[in-house]
Write a protein that holds these residues in place. Structure first.
Motif, PDB file in Angstrom:
ATOM      1  N   SER A  23      93.238  51.934  46.947  1.00  9.02           N
ATOM      2  CA  SER A  23      93.995  51.808  45.698  1.00  9.02           C
ATOM      3  C   SER A  23      94.356  50.354  45.367  1.00  9.02           C
ATOM      4  O   SER A  23      95.391  50.077  44.783  1.00  9.02           O
ATOM      5  CB  SER A  23      95.270  52.657  45.756  1.00  9.02           C
ATOM      6  OG  SER A  23      94.945  54.010  45.930  1.00  9.02           O
ATOM      7  N   GLY A  24      93.505  49.428  45.774  1.00  7.31           N
ATOM      8  CA  GLY A  24      93.714  48.015  45.470  1.00  7.31           C
ATOM      9  C   GLY A  24      94.451  47.234  46.537  1.00  7.31           C
ATOM     10  O   GLY A  24      94.603  46.026  46.425  1.00  7.31           O
ATOM     11  N   ALA A  25      94.890  47.907  47.594  1.00 11.05           N
ATOM     12  CA  ALA A  25      95.646  47.216  48.648  1.00 11.05           C
ATOM     13  C   ALA A  25      94.809  46.153  49.359  1.00 11.05           C
ATOM     14  O   ALA A  25      95.359  45.209  49.924  1.00 11.05           O
ATOM     15  CB  ALA A  25      96.180  48.215  49.663  1.00 11.05           C
ATOM     16  N   ASN A  26      93.481  46.278  49.316  1.00  7.71           N
ATOM     17  CA  ASN A  26      92.629  45.303  49.998  1.00  7.71           C
ATOM     18  C   ASN A  26      92.043  44.245  49.058  1.00  7.71           C
ATOM     19  O   ASN A  26      91.200  43.449  49.465  1.00  7.71           O
ATOM     20  CB  ASN A  26      91.529  46.020  50.777  1.00  7.71           C
ATOM     21  CG  ASN A  26      92.084  46.681  52.012  1.00  7.71           C
ATOM     22  OD1 ASN A  26      92.921  46.104  52.708  1.00  7.71           O
ATOM     23  ND2 ASN A  26      91.660  47.896  52.296  1.00  7.71           N
ATOM     24  N   CYS A  27      92.503  44.220  47.797  1.00  4.72           N
ATOM     25  CA  CYS A  27      92.069  43.174  46.865  1.00  4.72           C
ATOM     26  C   CYS A  27      92.422  41.804  47.440  1.00  4.72           C
ATOM     27  O   CYS A  27      93.525  41.596  47.947  1.00  4.72           O
ATOM     28  CB  CYS A  27      92.753  43.347  45.512  1.00  4.72           C
ATOM     29  SG  CYS A  27      92.118  44.701  44.530  1.00  4.72           S
ATOM     30  N   GLY A  28      91.465  40.890  47.366  1.00 10.32           N
ATOM     31  CA  GLY A  28      91.688  39.531  47.844  1.00 10.32           C
ATOM     32  C   GLY A  28      91.447  39.331  49.321  1.00 10.32           C
ATOM     33  O   GLY A  28      91.424  38.197  49.797  1.00 10.32           O
TER      34      GLY A  28
END
Length: 123
Positions: free
Chosen positions: A65-70
């Motif tokens: 859910s985007g927690a690993n973006c970047g």
């Protein structure tokens, strides 16, 4: 001065209360590594990139859910390792699968091949 003991006792609780998204030590087998046109628009993580950027899209299970973006990952294909930044979601990828920018994919295989297999891990 008992603060070090108290802080030491609370540290494990803080770690349990704030788990790191994804397993940062686990190498993931990727049976499907493909490439895509990352320059087509804004990514799921909210940025725009060119096809020459070393960026990658993760399958839903690893995108978290985007927690690993970047986050940085290391990808190994045919004994070649490249590093990339997670910038997008690959909704069609199976668990562990990756979608690489065209330029990144061409560093580990031919664009004509289309699909590779390998492994990856969070750096």
């Amino acid at each position: 001065m008992h603060f070090p003991v108290i802080l030491g006792a609370l540290l494990p609780l803080a770690v349990l209360a704030n788990p790191v998204p994804g397993d940062l030590k686990k190498r993931v087998e990727a049976t499907r590594i493909t490439w895509y046109d990352v320059s087509a628009g804004t990514t799921a993580c909210g940025g725009t990139y060119s096809n020459s950027d070393a960026v990658v899209a993760l399958a839903s299970s690893e995108y978290a859910s985007g927690a690993n973006c970047g986050k940085q990952i290391s990808i190994t294909v045919n004994d070649q390792t490249v590093d990339a930044t997670v910038v997008d979601l690959c909704p069609g990828c199976p668990s562990g699968g990756l979608d690489l920018s065209e330029g990144l994919f061409s560093q580990v295989g031919s664009l004509d091949t289309g699909v590779l297999s390998g492994s990856w891990e969070f750096a």
